[in-house]
Scaffold this active site. Structure first.
Site, PDB file in Angstrom:
ATOM      1  N   THR A 137       0.868  -1.269   0.241  1.00  0.00           N
ATOM      2  CA  THR A 137       0.003  -0.094   0.116  1.00  0.00           C
ATOM      3  C   THR A 137       0.855   1.250  -0.114  1.00  0.00           C
ATOM      4  O   THR A 137       1.868   1.266   0.654  1.00  0.00           O
ATOM      5  CB  THR A 137      -0.931  -0.158   1.197  1.00  0.00           C
ATOM      6  OG1 THR A 137      -1.296   1.126   1.443  1.00  0.00           O
ATOM      7  CG2 THR A 137      -0.088  -0.422   2.530  1.00  0.00           C
TER       8      THR A 137
ATOM      9  N   GLU B 117       0.191   3.649   1.731  1.00  0.00           N
ATOM     10  CA  GLU B 117       0.345   4.075   3.315  1.00  0.00           C
ATOM     11  C   GLU B 117       1.874   3.723   3.741  1.00  0.00           C
ATOM     12  O   GLU B 117       2.148   4.244   4.837  1.00  0.00           O
ATOM     13  CB  GLU B 117      -0.573   3.131   3.861  1.00  0.00           C
ATOM     14  CG  GLU B 117      -1.368   3.696   5.044  1.00  0.00           C
ATOM     15  CD  GLU B 117      -1.848   5.012   5.317  1.00  0.00           C
ATOM     16  OE1 GLU B 117      -2.449   5.476   4.379  1.00  0.00           O
ATOM     17  OE2 GLU B 117      -1.335   5.902   6.153  1.00  0.00           O
TER      18      GLU B 117
ATOM     19  N   TYR C 263      -1.071   0.255  10.845  1.00  0.00           N
ATOM     20  CA  TYR C 263      -1.356  -0.293   9.699  1.00  0.00           C
ATOM     21  C   TYR C 263      -0.077  -0.163   8.554  1.00  0.00           C
ATOM     22  O   TYR C 263       0.174  -1.281   7.781  1.00  0.00           O
ATOM     23  CB  TYR C 263      -2.535   0.391   9.002  1.00  0.00           C
ATOM     24  CG  TYR C 263      -2.819  -0.047   7.351  1.00  0.00           C
ATOM     25  CD1 TYR C 263      -3.437  -1.422   7.204  1.00  0.00           C
ATOM     26  CD2 TYR C 263      -2.798   0.763   6.282  1.00  0.00           C
ATOM     27  CE1 TYR C 263      -3.685  -1.877   6.004  1.00  0.00           C
ATOM     28  CE2 TYR C 263      -2.852   0.304   5.058  1.00  0.00           C
ATOM     29  CZ  TYR C 263      -3.493  -0.920   4.677  1.00  0.00           C
ATOM     30  OH  TYR C 263      -3.843  -1.270   3.617  1.00  0.00           O
TER      31      TYR C 263
ATOM     32  N   LYS D  53       2.045  -3.532   7.122  1.00  0.00           N
ATOM     33  CA  LYS D  53       1.941  -3.449   5.522  1.00  0.00           C
ATOM     34  C   LYS D  53       3.699  -3.736   5.103  1.00  0.00           C
ATOM     35  O   LYS D  53       4.052  -4.126   4.322  1.00  0.00           O
ATOM     36  CB  LYS D  53       1.364  -2.688   4.822  1.00  0.00           C
ATOM     37  CG  LYS D  53      -0.188  -2.905   4.968  1.00  0.00           C
ATOM     38  CD  LYS D  53      -0.490  -4.030   4.035  1.00  0.00           C
ATOM     39  CE  LYS D  53      -2.123  -4.279   3.897  1.00  0.00           C
ATOM     40  NZ  LYS D  53      -2.307  -5.437   2.968  1.00  0.00           N
TER      41      LYS D  53
HETATM   42  P1  NDP Z   1     -11.054  -4.913   2.756  1.00  0.00           P
HETATM   43  O1  NDP Z   1     -10.853  -4.390   4.073  1.00  0.00           O
HETATM   44  O2  NDP Z   1     -12.339  -4.637   1.936  1.00  0.00           O
HETATM   45  O3  NDP Z   1     -11.036  -6.578   2.698  1.00  0.00           O
HETATM   46  C1  NDP Z   1     -10.055  -7.110   3.757  1.00  0.00           C
HETATM   47  C2  NDP Z   1     -10.305  -8.436   3.625  1.00  0.00           C
HETATM   48  O4  NDP Z   1      -9.473  -9.272   4.550  1.00  0.00           O
HETATM   49  C3  NDP Z   1     -11.603  -8.911   4.198  1.00  0.00           C
HETATM   50  O5  NDP Z   1     -12.077  -9.965   3.039  1.00  0.00           O
HETATM   51  C4  NDP Z   1     -11.458  -9.455   5.603  1.00  0.00           C
HETATM   52  O6  NDP Z   1     -12.428 -10.343   5.874  1.00  0.00           O
HETATM   53  C5  NDP Z   1     -10.241 -10.007   5.495  1.00  0.00           C
HETATM   54  N1  NDP Z   1      -9.667 -10.580   6.754  1.00  0.00           N
HETATM   55  C6  NDP Z   1      -9.385  -9.502   7.586  1.00  0.00           C
HETATM   56  N2  NDP Z   1      -8.636 -10.088   9.000  1.00  0.00           N
HETATM   57  C7  NDP Z   1      -8.526 -11.333   8.422  1.00  0.00           C
HETATM   58  C8  NDP Z   1      -8.194 -12.590   9.117  1.00  0.00           C
HETATM   59  N3  NDP Z   1      -7.476 -12.390  10.332  1.00  0.00           N
HETATM   60  N4  NDP Z   1      -8.069 -13.694   8.369  1.00  0.00           N
HETATM   61  C9  NDP Z   1      -8.424 -13.782   6.999  1.00  0.00           C
HETATM   62  N5  NDP Z   1      -8.939 -12.737   6.470  1.00  0.00           N
HETATM   63  C10 NDP Z   1      -9.251 -11.402   7.196  1.00  0.00           C
HETATM   64  O7  NDP Z   1      -9.871  -4.282   1.978  1.00  0.00           O
HETATM   65  P2  NDP Z   1      -9.736  -4.064   0.288  1.00  0.00           P
HETATM   66  O8  NDP Z   1     -10.276  -5.023  -0.355  1.00  0.00           O
HETATM   67  O9  NDP Z   1     -10.070  -2.815   0.180  1.00  0.00           O
HETATM   68  O10 NDP Z   1      -8.110  -4.174   0.333  1.00  0.00           O
HETATM   69  C11 NDP Z   1      -7.470  -5.561  -0.346  1.00  0.00           C
HETATM   70  C12 NDP Z   1      -6.134  -5.585   0.166  1.00  0.00           C
HETATM   71  O11 NDP Z   1      -5.451  -4.306  -0.283  1.00  0.00           O
HETATM   72  C13 NDP Z   1      -5.960  -5.470   1.849  1.00  0.00           C
HETATM   73  O12 NDP Z   1      -4.981  -6.120   2.211  1.00  0.00           O
HETATM   74  C14 NDP Z   1      -5.697  -3.628   1.835  1.00  0.00           C
HETATM   75  O13 NDP Z   1      -4.898  -3.568   3.064  1.00  0.00           O
HETATM   76  C15 NDP Z   1      -4.959  -3.603   0.740  1.00  0.00           C
HETATM   77  N6  NDP Z   1      -4.971  -1.951   0.002  1.00  0.00           N
HETATM   78  C16 NDP Z   1      -6.211  -1.580  -0.184  1.00  0.00           C
HETATM   79  C17 NDP Z   1      -6.123  -0.469  -0.802  1.00  0.00           C
HETATM   80  C18 NDP Z   1      -7.377   0.212  -1.239  1.00  0.00           C
HETATM   81  O14 NDP Z   1      -7.351   1.623  -1.405  1.00  0.00           O
HETATM   82  N7  NDP Z   1      -8.373  -0.450  -1.092  1.00  0.00           N
HETATM   83  C19 NDP Z   1      -4.886   0.520  -0.859  1.00  0.00           C
HETATM   84  C20 NDP Z   1      -3.568  -0.464  -0.909  1.00  0.00           C
HETATM   85  C21 NDP Z   1      -3.606  -1.580  -0.374  1.00  0.00           C
HETATM   86  P3  NDP Z   1     -13.737  -9.909   7.003  1.00  0.00           P
HETATM   87  O15 NDP Z   1     -14.930  -9.882   5.906  1.00  0.00           O
HETATM   88  O16 NDP Z   1     -13.961 -11.344   7.503  1.00  0.00           O
HETATM   89  O17 NDP Z   1     -13.549  -8.736   7.675  1.00  0.00           O
HETATM   90  P1  GDP Z   2      -6.589   5.702   4.026  1.00  0.00           P
HETATM   91  O1  GDP Z   2      -5.620   6.404   3.095  1.00  0.00           O
HETATM   92  O2  GDP Z   2      -6.171   4.335   3.805  1.00  0.00           O
HETATM   93  O3  GDP Z   2      -6.260   6.310   5.382  1.00  0.00           O
HETATM   94  O4  GDP Z   2      -8.042   5.818   3.636  1.00  0.00           O
HETATM   95  P2  GDP Z   2      -9.227   6.488   4.272  1.00  0.00           P
HETATM   96  O5  GDP Z   2     -10.425   6.607   3.228  1.00  0.00           O
HETATM   97  O6  GDP Z   2      -9.662   5.698   5.388  1.00  0.00           O
HETATM   98  O7  GDP Z   2      -8.716   8.131   4.701  1.00  0.00           O
HETATM   99  C1  GDP Z   2      -8.480   8.653   3.456  1.00  0.00           C
HETATM  100  C2  GDP Z   2      -7.980  10.341   4.031  1.00  0.00           C
HETATM  101  O8  GDP Z   2      -9.182  10.986   4.418  1.00  0.00           O
HETATM  102  C3  GDP Z   2      -7.236  10.465   5.410  1.00  0.00           C
HETATM  103  O9  GDP Z   2      -6.330  11.290   5.291  1.00  0.00           O
HETATM  104  C4  GDP Z   2      -8.345  10.580   6.348  1.00  0.00           C
HETATM  105  O10 GDP Z   2      -7.825  11.345   7.486  1.00  0.00           O
HETATM  106  C5  GDP Z   2      -9.081  11.394   5.771  1.00  0.00           C
HETATM  107  N1  GDP Z   2     -10.636  11.682   6.204  1.00  0.00           N
HETATM  108  C6  GDP Z   2     -11.341  12.879   6.823  1.00  0.00           C
HETATM  109  N2  GDP Z   2     -12.281  12.608   7.110  1.00  0.00           N
HETATM  110  C7  GDP Z   2     -12.331  11.048   7.022  1.00  0.00           C
HETATM  111  C8  GDP Z   2     -13.372  10.257   7.969  1.00  0.00           C
HETATM  112  O11 GDP Z   2     -14.623  10.837   8.211  1.00  0.00           O
HETATM  113  N3  GDP Z   2     -13.199   8.976   7.647  1.00  0.00           N
HETATM  114  C9  GDP Z   2     -12.117   8.633   6.995  1.00  0.00           C
HETATM  115  N4  GDP Z   2     -11.814   7.157   7.094  1.00  0.00           N
HETATM  116  N5  GDP Z   2     -10.980   9.269   6.671  1.00  0.00           N
HETATM  117  C10 GDP Z   2     -11.232  10.579   6.584  1.00  0.00           C
END
Ligand code: NDP
Ligand code: GDP
Length: 344
Positions: free
Chosen positions: A126, A128, A150, A154
């Protein structure tokens, strides 16, 4: 013969879009999910593929069920998307986040090394990890300076993927993805909080929406474009690290403005800091207020990525602009809130 792909985190946003893509390419798709998965099959149902994915119960905290899963499913490709993925929650649960998001990847890598070292492995890294980045835009050579548990967890997983590539010659690729969203994004993330919140204001379910730092800037793309990049990474001749991004950053404030137009709100901002308010100029109604609860102990203010390497080596580029994304999400949440749909 068709290839078998194993996706951890199948119940999440990216798991659903990736499964749909791989099924369309003729893969057998195994979806690893916790027994207690939050939305279980809801996102797969939304995309019309719930019956086509083979579920496998797997908890990333438990090594034995991971090894059993690798033994039984014998995947050609493994996409590790499972994580505690919410930055805010990681400040409250740093140890749990390291256990799942960091060590979970290590458990998986060890199981693959011991049982199926020829499988191709994708680690969901990520932007992040760049955190308080020293230069902009960020690319594969930008130093990592994570600002949250986080990001740190990662980065641990990322370093392990690189290490297993170098130490054991395993095909471990790390996709360093910038934020990507969709109508299936979790409701705790800011884009979804905005589109759901505005829809609820419009339909009279709440008076106004509360947000945190409006000036944070993110490089937001569409999840469906990004899973295509994940797949391309595992088809590439060599394992490596790749940034996927749009190359453009947008503030939270501007995302609100774009989404608000779909609800017929025209937002004007006034005040500053926690007293900032967003007022609809047409009705005079306050639609957005600040709640410091949404501030983070350490913020990542500005992220923007350079996808040049992915463009040159994978032929990947994003297709959907942030404006198109915000409109798509707003229209979908408008419909869902109107119809009382709360499944995603
Ligand atoms: P989500 O939060 O939507 O999905 C995370 C998944 O991980 C869920 O299916 C969750 O299952 C599962 N999970 C959490 N804890 C466990 C565990 N202990 N054992 C098994 N499974 C678990 O994330 P996204 O789909 O948005 O993202 C996919 C991946 O990409 C993640 O690793 C995220 O950190 C990474 N990522 C995402 C970005 C984004 O902008 N979306 C950007 C960069 C990286 P459950 O439903 O049970 O909670
Ligand atoms: P991130 O980039 O993985 O932290 O994704 P988020 O969508 O959680 O947050 C993106 C940015 O939006 C971060 O800088 C947060 O501080 C900002 N932000 C502002 N208001 C909010 C809020 O109400 N919820 C979340 N989740 N983020 C917020």
């Amino acid at each position: 013969m068709s290839k078998t792909a194993l996706i951890t985190g199948i119940s999440g946003q990216d798991g659903a879009y990736l499964a749909k893509l791989l099924l369309s390419k003729g893969y057998r798709v195994i979806g690893a999910m916790r027994r207690s998965a939050s939305l279980a099959l809801a996102r797969l149902e939304y995309l019309g593929i719930a019956r086509d994915v083979e579920p496998f119960h797997c908890e990333l905290l438990e090594l034995t069920n991971i090894t059993r899963m690798i033994e039984r499913t014998k995947p050609d490709e493994i996409y590790n998307l499972a994580a505690q993925s919410f930055v805010s929650a990681s400040f409250d649960q740093p140890i749990f986040t390291v256990e799942v998001t960091g060590l979970g990847a290590v458990r998986l890598l060890e199981a693959i090394r011991l049982i199926n070292p020829g499988a191709r492995f994708y680690q969901a890294s990520t932007s992040e990890m760049f955190g308080n980045a020293s230069r902009s835009p960020q690319d594969e050579n930008t130093p990592f300076r994570p600002r949250s548990p986080y990001g740190i967890a990662k980065l641990m997983a990322h370093n392990f993927a690189v290490n297993y590539r170098e130490a054991y010659r395993m095909f471990c690729t790390s996709g360093i993805l910038f934020n990507h969203e969709s109508p299936l994004r979790g409701r705790e993330f800011v884009t979804r909080r905005i589109t759901v919140g505005l829809a609820e204001v419009k339909h009279g379910h709440r008076g106004h929406l509360t947000l945190g730092n409006l000036d944070a800037r993110r490089d937001w793309g569409f999840a469906d474009d990004y899973v295509e990049g994940m797949w391309r990474m595992l088809q590439h001749a060599e394992a490596s690290d790749f940034v996927l991004a749009t190359g453009a950053a947008t503030s939270v404030r501007r995302f609100v403005e774009i989404a608000a137009r779909q609800f017929d709100f025209d937002i004007a901002w006034s005040g500053s800091g926690t007293d900032t308010i967003g007022t609809d100029t047409k009705s005079g109604r306050v639609v957005v207020r600040i709640d410091p609860e949404h501030y983070r102990p350490a913020e990542v203010h500005d992220l923007v990525g350079s996808p040049a390497k992915a463009a040159a080596q994978l032929g990947w580029r994003h297709k959907t602009s942030v404006d198109e994304l915000a409109v798509m999400m707003a229209l979908e949440d408008d419909r869902r809130v109107r119809d009382g749909i709360t499944a995603y």
